[in-house]
Write a protein that holds these residues in place. Structure first.
Motif, PDB file in Angstrom:
ATOM      1  N   GLY A  20       0.806  -1.206   0.000  1.00  0.00           N
ATOM      2  CA  GLY A  20       0.000   0.000   0.000  1.00  0.00           C
ATOM      3  C   GLY A  20       0.841   1.259   0.000  1.00  0.00           C
ATOM      4  O   GLY A  20       2.013   1.252   0.410  1.00  0.00           O
ATOM      5  N   GLU A  21       0.239   2.364  -0.438  1.00  0.00           N
ATOM      6  CA  GLU A  21       0.973   3.616  -0.575  1.00  0.00           C
ATOM      7  C   GLU A  21       1.567   4.088   0.752  1.00  0.00           C
ATOM      8  O   GLU A  21       2.738   4.498   0.815  1.00  0.00           O
ATOM      9  N   SER A  22       0.792   4.034   1.830  1.00  0.00           N
ATOM     10  CA  SER A  22       1.298   4.527   3.117  1.00  0.00           C
ATOM     11  C   SER A  22       2.425   3.641   3.646  1.00  0.00           C
ATOM     12  O   SER A  22       3.414   4.144   4.203  1.00  0.00           O
ATOM     13  N   PHE A  23       2.289   2.305   3.471  1.00  0.00           N
ATOM     14  CA  PHE A  23       3.349   1.399   3.908  1.00  0.00           C
ATOM     15  C   PHE A  23       4.616   1.611   3.069  1.00  0.00           C
ATOM     16  O   PHE A  23       5.727   1.548   3.585  1.00  0.00           O
ATOM     17  N   LEU A  24       4.421   1.852   1.787  1.00  0.00           N
ATOM     18  CA  LEU A  24       5.565   2.123   0.918  1.00  0.00           C
ATOM     19  C   LEU A  24       6.276   3.394   1.349  1.00  0.00           C
ATOM     20  O   LEU A  24       7.517   3.444   1.392  1.00  0.00           O
ATOM     21  N   SER A  25       5.506   4.429   1.681  1.00  0.00           N
ATOM     22  CA  SER A  25       6.100   5.693   2.114  1.00  0.00           C
ATOM     23  C   SER A  25       6.968   5.501   3.358  1.00  0.00           C
ATOM     24  O   SER A  25       8.082   6.045   3.441  1.00  0.00           O
ATOM     25  N   ASP A  26       6.468   4.728   4.315  1.00  0.00           N
ATOM     26  CA  ASP A  26       7.256   4.453   5.529  1.00  0.00           C
ATOM     27  C   ASP A  26       8.517   3.662   5.197  1.00  0.00           C
ATOM     28  O   ASP A  26       9.592   3.918   5.751  1.00  0.00           O
ATOM     29  N   LEU A  27       8.375   2.701   4.283  1.00  0.00           N
ATOM     30  CA  LEU A  27       9.489   1.815   3.961  1.00  0.00           C
ATOM     31  C   LEU A  27      10.641   2.567   3.309  1.00  0.00           C
ATOM     32  O   LEU A  27      11.816   2.323   3.603  1.00  0.00           O
ATOM     33  N   ILE A  28      10.324   3.501   2.405  1.00  0.00           N
ATOM     34  CA  ILE A  28      11.389   4.155   1.625  1.00  0.00           C
ATOM     35  C   ILE A  28      11.735   5.546   2.150  1.00  0.00           C
ATOM     36  O   ILE A  28      12.461   6.295   1.496  1.00  0.00           O
ATOM     37  N   GLU A  29      11.242   5.883   3.329  1.00  0.00           N
ATOM     38  CA  GLU A  29      11.480   7.220   3.877  1.00  0.00           C
ATOM     39  C   GLU A  29      12.965   7.596   3.941  1.00  0.00           C
ATOM     40  O   GLU A  29      13.334   8.713   3.564  1.00  0.00           O
ATOM     41  N   PRO A  30      13.865   6.710   4.388  1.00  0.00           N
ATOM     42  CA  PRO A  30      15.287   7.099   4.441  1.00  0.00           C
ATOM     43  C   PRO A  30      15.836   7.482   3.063  1.00  0.00           C
ATOM     44  O   PRO A  30      16.606   8.439   2.934  1.00  0.00           O
ATOM     45  N   TRP A  31      15.426   6.739   2.050  1.00  0.00           N
ATOM     46  CA  TRP A  31      15.883   7.050   0.683  1.00  0.00           C
ATOM     47  C   TRP A  31      15.273   8.363   0.205  1.00  0.00           C
ATOM     48  O   TRP A  31      15.973   9.192  -0.387  1.00  0.00           O
ATOM     49  N   GLU A  32      13.978   8.563   0.455  1.00  0.00           N
ATOM     50  CA  GLU A  32      13.307   9.774   0.002  1.00  0.00           C
ATOM     51  C   GLU A  32      13.939  11.018   0.626  1.00  0.00           C
ATOM     52  O   GLU A  32      14.129  12.034  -0.050  1.00  0.00           O
TER      53      GLU A  32
END
Length: 422
Positions: A197-209
């Motif tokens: 899901g979009e929100s889970f993806l956002s949490d997962l890639i936060e360090p890279w973003e």
């Protein structure tokens, strides 16, 4: 440089016509290194158009206007621009010859009303419209050299017919804008992510973003069962870097969910992948009702890989066309792992393809049971090495949403099977 887009027409305001011009123009301008500051839609009202044009001319380097250039009385854009730039209407020879050429090629007689299409404000430059009779007009206000410190503003008036507008944008307007203004380079990269899901993806890639450079923007673009990550990189022409290098950290964090790059949609990715690898495909669809086959065959060149499909909506068709055993349907039902496996293997065998997709489920809004509620879908993909089947529980009674999610899930499973990521 920045641009304002103004689309004119009552039909746009009342929803009678979808305003595709704004999205097409924005996409083309962005790809050319120009920033779209604002888009506006106004009706066929003189004062409203005047106010929109005046506001945009004070705010933007360039203003692009579509619509209101036809031969009928409600087309007032040309006269308004003549008034705005304190000019007068004159007959333009190039525009006149273009109108004559088009009417002669269609076997029509040129009437006075249509000849009036060649009337343009004296102060404008005509950019020839090879595809239609409405001229494209280029206006300049201010100093091109900027020696006097006055800002140069450009207004371009284009016809509202989408295919004419797009041709003019690509072949006339954008090249001239790039000659007139110093534009940045804007590069974009799409990464298709599925299975999270979009929100889970956002949490997962936060360090890279958080580590992305300031001149790189990341956008999350969710659609049914899929999230498209779009990287937009802006730089001047003397300071370019490789956008691909920025995705290495993303793959470290979310590589298991990434199904492909540089495509707008999963069906486009499937199309590209099957052509590159020289593989063939067949489909057996129940709950998706031919949607998978429709999307694939909408792509030019699909005949190179897509051999055909069966919309097996009834149990009789599942049995007679695909070879699903009657006992399987009696014991497990149409919406089951056993049935979808026999569907996918049956269609692959009968059509003689390398790969196959099958779907069966309850799209809704009714038809569900306690054991198999609406949104229950089984999807299978197969190749010569075997079959993979997956149960999805979408938990929604919105029919089209379930069809779209099932379709994207099927495409993602197929890509993973081809790349051996299942």
């Amino acid at each position: 440089m920045n641009v304002t887009i103004i689309n004119i027409g009552d039909e746009l305001l009342i929803g009678q016509v979808v305003n595709t011009n704004a999205s097409t123009m924005s996409k083309l301008l962005t790809e050319a290194g120009m920033e779209v500051r604002k888009t506006m839609v106004v009706g066929d009202v003189h004062d409203d158009i005047w106010a929109a044009v005046d506001e945009a001319m004070h705010e933007s380097d360039a203003v692009l206007v579509t619509g209101g250039l036809g031969p009928t009385k409600d087309d007032i854009t040309k006269k308004l621009l003549c008034e705005y730039f304190n000019s007068e209407l004159v007959e333009n020879e190039m525009a006149l010859q273009n109108v004559k050429r088009i009417f002669e090629s269609r076997g029509y007689e040129l009437t006075p009303v249509n000849r009036a299409q060649a009337l343009v404000p004296r102060c404008c430059e005509v950019l020839n419209n090879d595809l239609g009779t409405a001229p494209c007009m280029w206006f300049e206000q201010g100093e091109r050299s900027k020696v006097k410190g006055e800002r140069l503003s450009v207004l371009v008036s284009l016809p509202g017919v989408p295919f004419e507008m797009e041709w003019l944008m690509r072949n006339r307007v954008i090249p001239k804008l790039q000659e007139t203004f110093n534009t940045d380079i804007i590069l974009t990269k799409n990464i298709l992510v599925q299975g999270i899901g979009e929100s889970f993806l956002s949490d997962l890639i936060e360090p890279w973003e958080l580590s992305l450079p300031e001149n790189v923007k990341l956008a999350y673009l969710p659609v049914a069962g899929l999230t498209k990550l779009r990287l937009t990189y802006r730089s001047n022409r003397n300071n370019l870097s490789n956008l691909n290098n920025l995705t290495e950290g993303l793959y470290t964090l979310a590589g298991q969910y990434i199904v492909g790059e540089d495509c707008e949609t999963l069906d486009e990715l499937v199309h590209k992948t099957l052509i590159e690898k020289g593989l063939t495909l067949a489909t057996a669809e129940s709950c998706t009702g031919g949607n998978i086959a429709r999307l694939l065959t909408a792509q030019a060149g699909a005949s190179a890989y897509f051999k055909g499909g069966v919309v097996a909506y009834s149990n009789e068709v599942k049995e007679n066309a695909l070879g699903v055993k009657h006992s399987t349907l009696e014991t497990h039902g149409a919406v089951s792992e056993e049935t979808v496996r026999e569907m996918v293997e049956g269609v692959r065998e009968r059509l003689g393809t390398d790969l196959a997709i099958a779907t069966t489920g309850i799209a809704g809004p009714d038809g569900g049971t306690k054991e198999k509620p609406v949104g229950t879908v089984w999807i299978a993909v197969a190749n010569a090495n075997g079959t993979e089947a997956k149960l999805l529980q979408f938990g929604a009674n919105r029919r089209q949403q379930n069809i779209d999610r099932s379709t994207n899930q099927a495409f993602a499973m197929l890509i993973r099977l081809i790349c051996q990521k299942l």
